[in-house]
Design a protein around this motif. Structure first.
Motif, PDB file in Angstrom:
ATOM      1  N   LEU A 131       0.847  -1.183   0.000  1.00  0.00           N
ATOM      2  CA  LEU A 131       0.000   0.000   0.000  1.00  0.00           C
ATOM      3  C   LEU A 131       0.885   1.236   0.000  1.00  0.00           C
ATOM      4  CD1 LEU A 131      -3.161   0.587   2.189  1.00  0.00           C
ATOM      5  CD2 LEU A 131      -1.565   2.427   1.699  1.00  0.00           C
ATOM      6  N   ALA A 132       1.863   1.244   0.910  1.00  0.00           N
ATOM      7  CA  ALA A 132       2.758   2.395   1.056  1.00  0.00           C
ATOM      8  C   ALA A 132       4.219   1.960   0.969  1.00  0.00           C
ATOM      9  CB  ALA A 132       2.487   3.097   2.382  1.00  0.00           C
ATOM     10  N   GLY A 133       4.536   1.172  -0.046  1.00  0.00           N
ATOM     11  CA  GLY A 133       5.909   0.704  -0.210  1.00  0.00           C
ATOM     12  C   GLY A 133       6.229  -0.557   0.545  1.00  0.00           C
ATOM     13  N   SER A 134       5.227  -1.212   1.119  1.00  0.00           N
ATOM     14  CA  SER A 134       5.455  -2.362   2.003  1.00  0.00           C
ATOM     15  C   SER A 134       6.064  -3.568   1.309  1.00  0.00           C
ATOM     16  CB  SER A 134       4.132  -2.789   2.651  1.00  0.00           C
ATOM     17  OG  SER A 134       3.732  -1.863   3.627  1.00  0.00           O
ATOM     18  N   LEU A 135       5.939  -3.646   0.021  1.00  0.00           N
ATOM     19  CA  LEU A 135       6.551  -4.719  -0.762  1.00  0.00           C
ATOM     20  C   LEU A 135       7.947  -4.317  -1.232  1.00  0.00           C
ATOM     21  CD1 LEU A 135       6.478  -7.259  -2.731  1.00  0.00           C
ATOM     22  CD2 LEU A 135       5.198  -5.807  -4.298  1.00  0.00           C
ATOM     23  N   ARG A 136       8.056  -3.110  -1.743  1.00  0.00           N
ATOM     24  CA  ARG A 136       9.296  -2.697  -2.408  1.00  0.00           C
ATOM     25  C   ARG A 136      10.376  -2.209  -1.443  1.00  0.00           C
ATOM     26  NH1 ARG A 136       6.445   1.638  -5.680  1.00  0.00           N
ATOM     27  NH2 ARG A 136       5.048   1.402  -3.874  1.00  0.00           N
ATOM     28  N   LEU A 137       9.988  -1.593  -0.310  1.00  0.00           N
ATOM     29  CA  LEU A 137      11.005  -1.131   0.646  1.00  0.00           C
ATOM     30  C   LEU A 137      11.837  -2.296   1.180  1.00  0.00           C
ATOM     31  CD1 LEU A 137      12.132   1.335   2.285  1.00  0.00           C
ATOM     32  CD2 LEU A 137      10.584   0.592   4.111  1.00  0.00           C
ATOM     33  N   PRO A 138      11.219  -3.375   1.672  1.00  0.00           N
ATOM     34  CA  PRO A 138      12.041  -4.500   2.135  1.00  0.00           C
ATOM     35  C   PRO A 138      12.875  -5.116   1.018  1.00  0.00           C
ATOM     36  CG  PRO A 138       9.810  -4.664   2.992  1.00  0.00           C
ATOM     37  CD  PRO A 138       9.800  -3.589   1.950  1.00  0.00           C
ATOM     38  N   ALA A 139      12.331  -5.178  -0.188  1.00  0.00           N
ATOM     39  CA  ALA A 139      13.115  -5.715  -1.301  1.00  0.00           C
ATOM     40  C   ALA A 139      14.358  -4.872  -1.528  1.00  0.00           C
ATOM     41  CB  ALA A 139      12.256  -5.763  -2.568  1.00  0.00           C
ATOM     42  N   ALA A 140      14.205  -3.556  -1.476  1.00  0.00           N
ATOM     43  CA  ALA A 140      15.351  -2.664  -1.670  1.00  0.00           C
ATOM     44  C   ALA A 140      16.392  -2.853  -0.570  1.00  0.00           C
ATOM     45  CB  ALA A 140      14.875  -1.212  -1.700  1.00  0.00           C
ATOM     46  N   TYR A 141      15.952  -2.985   0.664  1.00  0.00           N
ATOM     47  CA  TYR A 141      16.875  -3.118   1.788  1.00  0.00           C
ATOM     48  C   TYR A 141      17.522  -4.498   1.857  1.00  0.00           C
ATOM     49  CZ  TYR A 141      15.319   1.309   3.904  1.00  0.00           C
ATOM     50  OH  TYR A 141      15.060   2.633   4.177  1.00  0.00           O
ATOM     51  N   ASP A 173       4.054  16.922  -9.527  1.00  0.00           N
ATOM     52  CA  ASP A 173       4.759  17.608  -8.452  1.00  0.00           C
ATOM     53  C   ASP A 173       4.913  16.638  -7.293  1.00  0.00           C
ATOM     54  OD1 ASP A 173       5.532  20.365  -7.107  1.00  0.00           O
ATOM     55  OD2 ASP A 173       4.230  19.298  -5.698  1.00  0.00           O
ATOM     56  N   PHE A 174       6.146  16.396  -6.873  1.00  0.00           N
ATOM     57  CA  PHE A 174       6.442  15.372  -5.862  1.00  0.00           C
ATOM     58  C   PHE A 174       5.683  15.660  -4.564  1.00  0.00           C
ATOM     59  CE2 PHE A 174      10.312  12.507  -4.673  1.00  0.00           C
ATOM     60  CZ  PHE A 174       9.493  11.720  -3.870  1.00  0.00           C
ATOM     61  N   LYS A 175       5.789  16.873  -4.060  1.00  0.00           N
ATOM     62  CA  LYS A 175       5.184  17.204  -2.771  1.00  0.00           C
ATOM     63  C   LYS A 175       3.673  17.058  -2.811  1.00  0.00           C
ATOM     64  CE  LYS A 175       4.913  20.890   0.704  1.00  0.00           C
ATOM     65  NZ  LYS A 175       5.376  22.265   1.057  1.00  0.00           N
ATOM     66  N   ALA A 176       3.036  17.570  -3.848  1.00  0.00           N
ATOM     67  CA  ALA A 176       1.581  17.501  -3.939  1.00  0.00           C
ATOM     68  C   ALA A 176       1.106  16.060  -4.092  1.00  0.00           C
ATOM     69  CB  ALA A 176       1.096  18.344  -5.116  1.00  0.00           C
ATOM     70  N   SER A 177       1.832  15.283  -4.876  1.00  0.00           N
ATOM     71  CA  SER A 177       1.472  13.876  -5.055  1.00  0.00           C
ATOM     72  C   SER A 177       1.588  13.120  -3.744  1.00  0.00           C
ATOM     73  CB  SER A 177       2.382  13.241  -6.114  1.00  0.00           C
ATOM     74  OG  SER A 177       2.152  11.851  -6.211  1.00  0.00           O
ATOM     75  N   ASP A 178       2.654  13.392  -2.996  1.00  0.00           N
ATOM     76  CA  ASP A 178       2.858  12.690  -1.733  1.00  0.00           C
ATOM     77  C   ASP A 178       1.781  13.053  -0.716  1.00  0.00           C
ATOM     78  OD1 ASP A 178       4.654  10.808  -0.401  1.00  0.00           O
ATOM     79  OD2 ASP A 178       5.117  12.454   0.958  1.00  0.00           O
ATOM     80  N   LEU A 179       1.352  14.312  -0.715  1.00  0.00           N
ATOM     81  CA  LEU A 179       0.278  14.726   0.189  1.00  0.00           C
ATOM     82  C   LEU A 179      -1.018  14.003  -0.156  1.00  0.00           C
ATOM     83  CD1 LEU A 179      -0.948  16.496   2.396  1.00  0.00           C
ATOM     84  CD2 LEU A 179      -1.266  18.292   0.663  1.00  0.00           C
ATOM     85  N   LEU A 180      -1.361  13.935  -1.442  1.00  0.00           N
ATOM     86  CA  LEU A 180      -2.576  13.233  -1.841  1.00  0.00           C
ATOM     87  C   LEU A 180      -2.501  11.762  -1.454  1.00  0.00           C
ATOM     88  CD1 LEU A 180      -5.293  13.125  -3.334  1.00  0.00           C
ATOM     89  CD2 LEU A 180      -4.001  12.649  -5.430  1.00  0.00           C
ATOM     90  N   PHE A 181      -1.357  11.151  -1.699  1.00  0.00           N
ATOM     91  CA  PHE A 181      -1.203   9.749  -1.320  1.00  0.00           C
ATOM     92  C   PHE A 181      -1.429   9.558   0.177  1.00  0.00           C
ATOM     93  CE2 PHE A 181       1.569   6.715   0.766  1.00  0.00           C
ATOM     94  CZ  PHE A 181       1.008   5.534   0.298  1.00  0.00           C
ATOM     95  N   THR A 182      -0.817  10.420   0.980  1.00  0.00           N
ATOM     96  CA  THR A 182      -0.932  10.290   2.434  1.00  0.00           C
ATOM     97  C   THR A 182      -2.385  10.416   2.877  1.00  0.00           C
ATOM     98  OG1 THR A 182       1.297  11.199   2.696  1.00  0.00           O
ATOM     99  CG2 THR A 182      -0.129  11.213   4.629  1.00  0.00           C
ATOM    100  N   GLN A 183      -3.118  11.372   2.303  1.00  0.00           N
ATOM    101  CA  GLN A 183      -4.528  11.543   2.664  1.00  0.00           C
ATOM    102  C   GLN A 183      -5.342  10.301   2.319  1.00  0.00           C
ATOM    103  OE1 GLN A 183      -5.001  15.126   0.328  1.00  0.00           O
ATOM    104  NE2 GLN A 183      -5.032  16.427   2.156  1.00  0.00           N
ATOM    105  N   LEU A 184      -5.148   9.776   1.119  1.00  0.00           N
ATOM    106  CA  LEU A 184      -5.904   8.594   0.701  1.00  0.00           C
ATOM    107  C   LEU A 184      -5.505   7.366   1.507  1.00  0.00           C
ATOM    108  CD1 LEU A 184      -5.834   9.199  -3.151  1.00  0.00           C
ATOM    109  CD2 LEU A 184      -7.871   9.239  -1.690  1.00  0.00           C
ATOM    110  N   MET A 185      -4.232   7.265   1.858  1.00  0.00           N
ATOM    111  CA  MET A 185      -3.774   6.127   2.650  1.00  0.00           C
ATOM    112  C   MET A 185      -4.410   6.140   4.040  1.00  0.00           C
ATOM    113  SD  MET A 185       0.073   5.224   4.005  1.00  0.00           S
ATOM    114  CE  MET A 185       0.102   6.735   4.993  1.00  0.00           C
ATOM    115  N   TYR A 186      -4.386   7.293   4.697  1.00  0.00           N
ATOM    116  CA  TYR A 186      -5.000   7.374   6.019  1.00  0.00           C
ATOM    117  C   TYR A 186      -6.501   7.080   5.942  1.00  0.00           C
ATOM    118  CZ  TYR A 186      -0.754   9.545   7.956  1.00  0.00           C
ATOM    119  OH  TYR A 186       0.528   9.805   8.393  1.00  0.00           O
ATOM    120  N   ALA A 187      -7.140   7.531   4.877  1.00  0.00           N
ATOM    121  CA  ALA A 187      -8.577   7.305   4.741  1.00  0.00           C
ATOM    122  C   ALA A 187      -8.894   5.824   4.588  1.00  0.00           C
ATOM    123  CB  ALA A 187      -9.122   8.083   3.543  1.00  0.00           C
TER     124      ALA A 187
END
Length: 507
Positions: free
Chosen positions: A196-206, A329-343
């Motif tokens: 949902l929020a990088g939960s698959l790809r973050l561990p793969a990267a690390y 726009d990175f910042k605006a996209s990230d804000l929208l993602f965060t709002q939808l994720m919390y919802a």
């Protein structure tokens, strides 16, 4: 559940026998080929995995539940089927696999790291698990997650912490930390992670492995029913979550994608998923966007150097490079993602807890650090509709970008694996980028460029730090271009001359 037994030792082994006995470290396609050809039986391969897990897993704590009896029984059925019919059950015939402890597996304890579910034994497979079984996969057991998949590192009160296989002081990432470590360490050739929020790809990267966040439009291309934290018995799932493969090679991502990319069971009578072939045959033919750094989420010197190297290598092939155009726009996209994720994450809150959040949201000042969380989590349907309209506008912006580009290469994370902060209270956690403190959740900011609009993105290992930690990059493609981003990962891996291999502790 039982503990794995140790296979009998062999004396005087030939070179061929040694290769067969180390088959669990080979790519999944090689293992399947050996199973089909009868070079090894599924039962013997299961014993290899159980022996390796028993030896190496205690130091890492990736595999938290073993179903040795069930795996042996399934392997024996696969071997009998092949002997009697001469044909494999399916594309994953007899292949042992572990699975993330967020996916329900019938008859196997599935906890999602929550004490409330510590005794939960499903009576039905998650839809994706049913696809794996139908393809012939043998389920070995479950891999660790943070409690209810709600952290960027992997630890919970039931099973404890999963360690990064390259450095025990570093996090394995989350929430698919157990799955990524399992694949990296040779406990499983393939895994299915959720994102949902990088939960698959973050561990793969690390953990230095490959992972694909699959496309998601109105519906996902991999069915998600049976994934927790939507509670056991729920028929629905988050409108943002996807399931996708984790593997040690890009080619093996393709293998598992072929099995998983199916409509939900209720839709299979009327339609099918037929993903398009890769956009181009050679990397030199690609129109490549590169986004190496951004003031909104700075990357460190190692990551900048890696992105520079990749740009040079791709440019030398003759591919068309565009390192200035930005799809959003990175910042605006990230804000929208965060709002939808919390919802979307509010769905499983109890009535009492949600009512308390609503009351708090009504009182919190706009400049309070908790305001974004509370107001997004409790947004009214009208507000969600407005946010969803913004999401559709972003989808259109990305589509316009991909009219002129085939792929976009970005950092996967700002840095290599960060220090584990399991014992640090969440408000006090941070990461360091070139020595400067940054927000804890910036670990996934680059990954979440694609998340609100459901674009396919693959993470691939592309280098290492001086201390030997994996460094990874991300390739994003247009909607339903899952095969294109996998193909691009194969091309880029060849250019880098750095194929992913199991780390030293796995042999």
């Amino acid at each position: 559940m039982t503990t794995p037994s140790v296979a009998r030792s062999r004396v005087g082994r030939t070179g061929a026998q040694k290769r067969v006995e180390a088959l669990h470290l080979a790519p999944a396609r090689d293992q399947i080929s050996a199973l089909h050809q009868g070079t090894i039986s599924s039962r013997d391969l299961v014993e290899q995995y159980l022996q390796h897990i028993a030896k190496a897993n205690p130091a890492l704590n990736a595999v938290v539940t073993i179903d040795a009896e069930g795996a042996r029984a399934a392997a024996d059925r696969a071997d009998r089927h092949l002997a009697e019919t001469g044909k494999p059950i399916g594309p994953l015939h007899g292949l042992p696999m572990t699975l993330k402890d967020a996916l329900e597996v019938a008859g196997v304890r599935t906890t999602c790291g929550s004490p409330d579910l510590k005794d939960h034994v499903p009576d039905q497979d998650a839809d994706a698990v049913a696809l794996l079984r139908a393809a012939g996969a043998v389920i070995l057991g479950k891999t660790n997650v943070p409690t209810m998949c709600a952290d960027l590192q992997t630890s919970n009160p039931i099973f404890g912490k999963t360690k990064n296989p390259y450095n025990a002081s570093k996090t394995a990432g989350g929430s698919s930390g157990g799955p990524a470590v399992s694949v990296a360490s040779g406990f499983s050739p393939l895994e299915v992670g959720s994102d949902l929020a990088g939960s698959l790809r973050l561990p793969a990267a690390y953990c230095g492995v490959f992972a694909l966040r699959t496309s998601r439009g109105a519906s996902p291309i991999v069915p998600t029913r049976g994934h927790i934290p939507r509670l056991p018995g729920w028929a629905t799932s988050s409108d943002m979550i996807t399931l996708g493969p984790i593997a040690r090679t890009a080619d093996d991502l393709d293998l598992l994608l072929d099995v998983l990319a199916q409509p939900a069971p209720a839709d299979r009578a009327g339609w099918k998923i037929d993903l398009p072939a890769p956009a181009k045959k050679q990397i030199s033919q690609y129109r490549v966007g590169i986004w190496s750094d951004d003031a909104y989420c700075r990357v460190d010197a190692d990551t900048r150097a890696l992105m520079d190297r990749i740009a040079q290598l791709v440019r030398k092939t003759g591919a068309r490079i565009d390192d200035t155009t930005r799809p959003v726009d990175f910042k605006a996209s990230d804000l929208l993602f965060t709002q939808l994720m919390y919802a979307t994450a509010s769905a499983t809150a109890s009535e009492e807890a949600f009512a308390a959040d609503v009351a708090a949201a009504d009182k919190v000042p706009a400049d309070d650090p908790s305001a974004l969380y509370l107001r997004s989590r409790t947004m009214r349907h009208h507000e969600w509709l407005v946010s969803d309209e913004k999401r559709q506008q972003y989808r259109a912006a990305w589509a316009a970008y991909f009219n002129e580009h085939d792929i976009l290469i970005t950092p996967a994370t700002p840095t290599a694996a960060v220090d584990d902060q399991t014992n640090v209270p969440a408000p006090q956690r941070e990461i360091r980028v070139d020595g400067q403190p940054r927000g804890y959740y910036e670990q996934t900011s680059w990954l979440n460029l694609s998340s609100p609009v459901g674009l396919p993105s693959v993470v691939l290992p592309a280098g290492t730090t001086e201390s030997g930690l994996p460094l990874s990059v991300q390739i994003i493609g247009p909607h339903l271009a899952d095969r294109t981003v996998i193909a691009a990962a194969k091309h880029l891996t060849q250019l880098l001359g750095n194929p992913a291999t199991p780390p030293r502790f796995a042999v």
